[in-house]
Design an enzyme around this catalytic site. Structure first.
Site, PDB file in Angstrom:
ATOM      1  N   LYS A 218       0.822  -1.209   0.000  1.00 50.39           N
ATOM      2  CA  LYS A 218       0.000   0.000   0.000  1.00 50.39           C
ATOM      3  C   LYS A 218       0.859   1.263   0.000  1.00 50.39           C
ATOM      4  CE  LYS A 218      -3.472   2.810   0.304  1.00 50.39           C
ATOM      5  NZ  LYS A 218      -4.419   2.835   1.416  1.00 50.39           N
ATOM      6  N   CYS A 274      -4.694  10.029   2.940  1.00 49.20           N
ATOM      7  CA  CYS A 274      -3.827   8.900   2.605  1.00 49.20           C
ATOM      8  C   CYS A 274      -2.466   9.337   2.070  1.00 49.20           C
ATOM      9  CB  CYS A 274      -4.527   7.991   1.595  1.00 49.20           C
ATOM     10  SG  CYS A 274      -5.919   7.077   2.281  1.00 49.20           S
TER      11      CYS A 274
END
Length: 447
Positions: A218, A274
């Site tokens: 990720k 994010c």
């Protein structure tokens, strides 16, 4: 989505720990896929709202799916970890990992608290599957915590990173472009394959890895995307110095199949909950591991992104004649991206704040994020529509590329402003159309 609504036979019962953006979306979609799901959160008001059929954030398509899932009887929400431990076979960990105050490191308080609250209630074989974005090495440490706290010695921990895009979270959950299973045993892989059976049957590829690789996927993906965005914005800086056009440059680059056009759009840069915090936490963790030089470029990626905000303020100042003092600015956009009400690290609000600090009189409008923006920046003034924000404005600045702003008629907008001056911070407006309507048009990296 009828092809994705029947879970496999003997499907595991699922709990989702944390009902924020990631957790609520995951819980709702898993129930729609046919699983029995229990969502868990320590915030009673959030649990009450979800049980009442109210999604506590804006995400297209999700409220309708929540209603469907609740009506099916397959989904409910609770604050009781004991109930979760008794209910679930697979426990998805979906709590936040924000940036630590005063540091670039990830704050793992919520992850550790969730595992510490759940593990004592796991008295039979079950799997905890982390979806939160964490520094590499976290899963191994949490696995030790589970062994210490869980009554059963047959509880395992796996990592299953999420790849949701705000505004497309339903599609990304039901039809992801890949699934990553970081596991330590064949049994853990079997449990995850069962939990994602309908998705896998629909053709989604599965990558099975060890725990550290799954943790890295990720942050590596987000770092690459952030780098690509900052790369084209760095080219915008060069274009501004040379008189070149960054939009034409990006178009030419996009035809190279090795590069492609996605995430190659110049403009104000990235924000949200994010990319900014993930690249900072990744760089911080790499430094802890002694390999900081390997990702040192991420510091410049972050710096380029921050400079875009300052340069947007400069463009407004230039259009206003060199000073922001008393200049009325219509700021169109507050969310960090369209189809979202998320204002975390939002470039739009950062620009609005800097304009106000420079002496401008700023009115902000966003189709969905005004209330969140008002809570984060109560000193700014907020409008009720595009035309309300633009009334008597000396400069209009586009900061979030909502379709509502793209579709505004520049001639109609000209009727309400004091001066026809527009800064397109997202390269989203039709420059020729605005110029034809008598507007002075400026955009980052364009002559």
């Amino acid at each position: 989505m009828s092809d994705l609504t029947n879970a496999a036979t003997s499907a595991p019962r699922v709990t989702v720990i944390g009902t924020g953006y990631l957790g609520a979306t995951h819980a709702i979609c898993m129930a729609v896929l046919g699983f029995d799901v229990l969502g868990v959160d320590v915030a009673e008001d959030k649990v009450d709202r979800l049980n009442a059929g109210e999604v506590p954030f804006f995400e297209p398509g999700l409220p309708e799916l929540l209603t469907k899932a609740l009506d099916s009887g397959r989904l409910r929400f609770t604050t009781d970890y004991a109930e979760a431990g008794a209910f679930g076979d697979v426990h998805f960990l979906c709590v936040g990992t924000p940036q630590k105050p005063g540091s670039n490191a990830a704050d793992l308080t919520y992850v550790e608290s969730a595992v510490s609250a759940l593990a004592p209630h796991l008295n039979r074989r079950s799997l905890i599957a982390g979806k939160s974005t964490v520094p590499v090495g976290t899963a191994a440490r949490l696995a030790g915590l589970v062994r210490e706290l869980a009554p059963s010695d047959e509880v395992e921990l796996a990592w299953n990173p999420e790849f949701l895009r705000e505004g497309f979270a339903v599609e990304d959950t039901l039809r992801p472009d890949r699934l990553v299973f970081g596991v330590a045993s064949a049994w853990a892989e079997e449990q995850l394959r069962a939990a994602f059976g309908p998705v896998i049957e629909n053709g989604t590829p599965v990558v099975v890895t060890d725990l550290p690789t799954a943790e890295l996927v990720k942050v590596a993906a987000n770092s690459f995307l952030a780098t690509k965005i900052s790369y084209i914005n760095a080219m915008a800086e060069v274009c501004e110095a040379t008189g070149a056009d960054v939009q034409q440059l990006a178009q030419a680059l996009s035809y190279d199949t090795r590069i492609g056009g996605r995430f190659l759009r110049p403009g104000l840069g990235f924000g949200g909950g994010c990319l900014p915090k993930d690249i900072r936490a990744f760089a911080h963790r790499a430094e802890e591991l002694g390999v900081g030089q390997a990702v040192a470029f991420l510091h410049e990626v972050d710096a380029i992104n921050r400079r875009r905000r300052e340069r947007t303020v400069d463009l407004v100042r230039e259009l206003a004649g060199g000073s922001l003092s008393g200049v009325r600015v219509a700021a169109l956009g507050a969310a960090f991206k369209p189809d979202s009400d998320d204002v975390r690290d939002a470039p739009a609000l950062d620009v609005a704040r800097m304009l106000q600090e420079g002496g401008a009189i700023v009115r902000v409008y966003d189709p969905q994020a005004v209330e969140n923006a008002r809570r984060a920046y109560p000193d700014l003034e907020y409008a009720t529509s595009t035309f309300d924000a633009a009334r008597d404005a000396d400069v209009v600045v586009l900061l979030t590329e909502w379709n509502e702003f793209r579709e505004v008629d520049p001639n109609a907008l000209a009727d309400v402003v004091a001066h026809r001056r527009v800064v397109d911070g997202r390269h989203a407006l039709h420059a020729e159309g605005y110029r034809a309507a008598g507007w002075e048009y400026r955009a980052l990296g364009r002559p």
